[in-house]
Structure formats: C-alpha cells, structure tokens
Design a protein around this motif. Sequence first.
Motif, short mmCIF file in Angstrom:
data_model
loop_
_atom_site.label_atom_id
_atom_site.label_comp_id
_atom_site.label_asym_id
_atom_site.label_seq_id
_atom_site.Cartn_x
_atom_site.Cartn_y
_atom_site.Cartn_z
N LEU A 256 -37.71 -10.15 -7.19
CA LEU A 256 -37.15 -8.81 -7.16
C LEU A 256 -36.73 -8.38 -8.56
O LEU A 256 -36.15 -9.17 -9.31
N VAL A 257 -37.02 -7.14 -8.90
CA VAL A 257 -36.61 -6.56 -10.18
C VAL A 257 -35.86 -5.27 -9.88
O VAL A 257 -36.33 -4.44 -9.09
N ALA A 258 -34.69 -5.10 -10.47
CA ALA A 258 -33.87 -3.91 -10.22
C ALA A 258 -33.31 -3.37 -11.52
O ALA A 258 -33.02 -4.13 -12.45
N GLY A 259 -33.17 -2.05 -11.58
CA GLY A 259 -32.64 -1.42 -12.78
C GLY A 259 -31.83 -0.19 -12.44
O GLY A 259 -32.02 0.44 -11.39
N SER A 260 -30.92 0.15 -13.33
CA SER A 260 -30.07 1.32 -13.13
C SER A 260 -29.89 2.08 -14.43
O SER A 260 -30.00 1.53 -15.52
N TRP A 261 -29.63 3.37 -14.29
CA TRP A 261 -29.31 4.26 -15.41
C TRP A 261 -28.04 5.00 -15.07
O TRP A 261 -27.82 5.39 -13.91
N VAL A 262 -27.20 5.24 -16.07
CA VAL A 262 -25.95 5.99 -15.89
C VAL A 262 -25.81 6.98 -17.03
O VAL A 262 -26.09 6.66 -18.19
N GLY A 263 -25.37 8.19 -16.71
CA GLY A 263 -25.16 9.21 -17.73
C GLY A 263 -24.87 10.55 -17.09
O GLY A 263 -24.73 10.67 -15.86
#
Length: 438
Positions: A256-263
């Motif tokens: 599993l590969v997971a990513g997030s962005w915040v802004g």
Amino acid sequence: MEGLRANKTRLQSGFIAMEPGTGLVRAWVGSRDFEQDQFDHVSQARRQPGSTFKPFVYGAAFVQGARPTDVLVDQAMDFTIGPGEVWHPTDIDVPSGQPMTLRDGLAYSKNTITAQLTVRTGPVNVATLAKAMGVRDSKLDPVMSLGLGTSPVTLREMVTAYATIANAGRYVPPLLVSRIEDRKGRVLQAFRVPVAEEALPFAPDVVLLDALRGVIDRGTGTAIRNKYGLQGDLAGKTGTSQDNVDGWFILMHPQLVAGSWVGFNDARITMQDPWGQGARSALPMVGDFFKQTLKARLINAKATFPRLTDPEVVPQLEAWWGVTPAPAADPMAVTLPEVASIPEVTVAPSTSVAEPAVIAPQEGWGGNSIPRAVVVAPPRDPIVPGRPALVRGPERAVVAGAQRETTPIARAVPSGEASGARGAPPPVNPYRSQEAGF
C-alpha cells in the motif's frame, strides 16, 4: 465578507491510498468537507511538491550509474541560469561544508545536494523519469530548480509515481472501479487490472527505495516510527514548498502507498512555521491511516521490499554498476514484492513487454552510456473469485542487464562547488520558487 474570509482561511487537504501492484485505489479524500468545498485536491489541485519531487532526481542519477555512497559537498553554490540571472538554492540550516553521501542528502532532504545532483543528472532526464513513473498530466519545466519541486503537480500523480517505486519500478495507473453490479449483485462490467510497464529499471529502483528508507528511519520522516509507532519495511518522503505554502508526505509499504497534501486554496496564504512543514502537517494523516490499517490487519506488517543485500539483488547491482559483467544467456530471476489481488476480476495474460524510458546519461558519473535492464513480467494467473488476497506466491520477473565493461564508473567526488539560495518567487519564474527541504 465573513464567508469570503472563512473560505480563504480554511485549511484544506487531500489524501489518496492505492495498491502499488494492482493500481486499485483504496482511499480517496478530495477535501475536508464536500459541502464546504467541492474542489478535488487529489486530482484537480496542482501545487508545488517541494521535496517529494527529489526522488526523481536521485532515481535519474542512479539510472546513470551513481551510487548511494557517492558524495557531494554540502555548501552554497551559485548557478547561472541566464544573462544576469543566478540561482542560489539554500536550506533552512547553514551548509556544513562537509562531504555528504547521496543517501544522506535524500534522507535529510538537502537542497544543496539535490541542486548539484540535478545539474549533473540533467533536468530533462529528471522530467523524463518523473513522467515515466506517473507524473503524466502536469507540465514539468526542465529547469535547474525542477529537482526542488517547483513545477506544480497533483497528489494523484505523485502517489502513483511512488507506487511505481514500491512496485519494483513498474508503473500501474490507478484503478478506481473494479466492477459494476446491479442491485441483485450481478456483474454488469468488470475492469481488468492495468498492465504494468517498466518505468525505472529494477537495480536503480532498489537503490532508490533503500535511500527512501533512510527518510523514515533517521531523516525527516522519523515521526512515523517515533510518534505513530509504525514498524516494518517502510519508505517515504516529506515535502514543503516555499514559505510553508504546501505540506506533503508520501509513505510506501510493499502492499500500500498513501500520500497527503495540506494547504490553503489560495497559495498566497501560508501555514505557520511550527506546523507548516510536511512532516508536521501532512505526515499525521498518513501516519494515522497506516496505524489503523495495520491494526486492522488489512496489510501484512511483515511484508518487505527487496534489499540491497538480498542474494538475488546483489548480482543485479554489480552488473548495473559494471563491477561484474551481466550474464547474457542465463539472466537471473529476481523475486519481486507480493502484490495484493482484486477479488472477482479476471486478468487476461499479457505477452507484451513495455520498452523502458530512455534516459541519456550526462557527464559527471562516468561512461558514455549506461546499459539498459529489461524487466520481462510473466503473464499473470487469473484471479479466482473468493480467493483471499496474497494467497499467490510472489510475482517473479526476469531482469537481464546488457553486457558491460568491467571498468568501474567514475565516482562522484566533491567538486569544490556548492549550491544554495532561497527567496519567494513570482509564478512566472520557477527559479524563484524554493522549497523548505522538509
């Protein structure tokens, strides 16, 4: 006015998780609240990825024959980018002036090291590799600052590219829908698992993956271990754009590969220093997601990636680096990570072999050409309905390296030059955008 102010100052985020071997999307969160914001920050929002783009620089360098133990000097350096224009990338910390290995340069997200490596490797080669690995929709400007993440991309593209790394260098596009059923459960349409294509040869992929382990074990992503208590074989990268405008984090597990962005939606509004860095803003979402996923045993905590010391991997690395000639008639079999299956989807065997992306080597790493490795994936077995995931044995591939001379490649030694500069840039000039290095 109050509504406008609330909309402008409301912190947003995006999150996506997918299986690297099948492309099956397991989670997709486009915004914090659909009722408040219908904008999809996974596939619609294009933001500067900051340091999460650096693996493409190191991956391109490893393709050209560089090793993780090669060194560059951590010092300030000016790059002439045009008449009267000088690019001066820097880090938050003052350069140490000491030699630093490429492995440490990536683990500690050093802009000075990455800038030098981008110039040596060639921005065009970096862009070519990024596109082959999954950044295929956004425009990448092949300029010196590209390696520091100045070209805006989507979170979907970045997580897909990292899934390529986790999938032994094989690109698989995201799959959102596996089948369509009617209300009685009858299958109206089933969608095949996308056919994988080689984007990054196996040997440099294993080297890049090992370097990204260092980010989690001792670099900018150690909160995954220390705060969230995640164990097992994990690799990833943090990212922060200029003035904490964007926070990124992507984590890789063999299944599993997971990513997030915040802004903020308005890129003119920035996050504060105490929590604006990707390791503090975006990492918590991914860390908590993996913590709950492992707790529910949805993925195997003992699954591992190939390692540099594996008996099957060592000969491949030696052949790639020119230490020993690669066998011509008897290619070695390399065990690749287990791939989770999608239930009730029939996969047609594929006999086609995708051609690897051609990445021309630049001067600086030695040798005029780097032989290509060809990964030939065998036909997949049909997936039997009702069969639990991971019951199949590990997928295998034949990795054959071209015959190479035994002369070792030239090592990257400190050149006496350095890199470094920061400053808030107008969008029209990518060199004036600089990410924070975390």
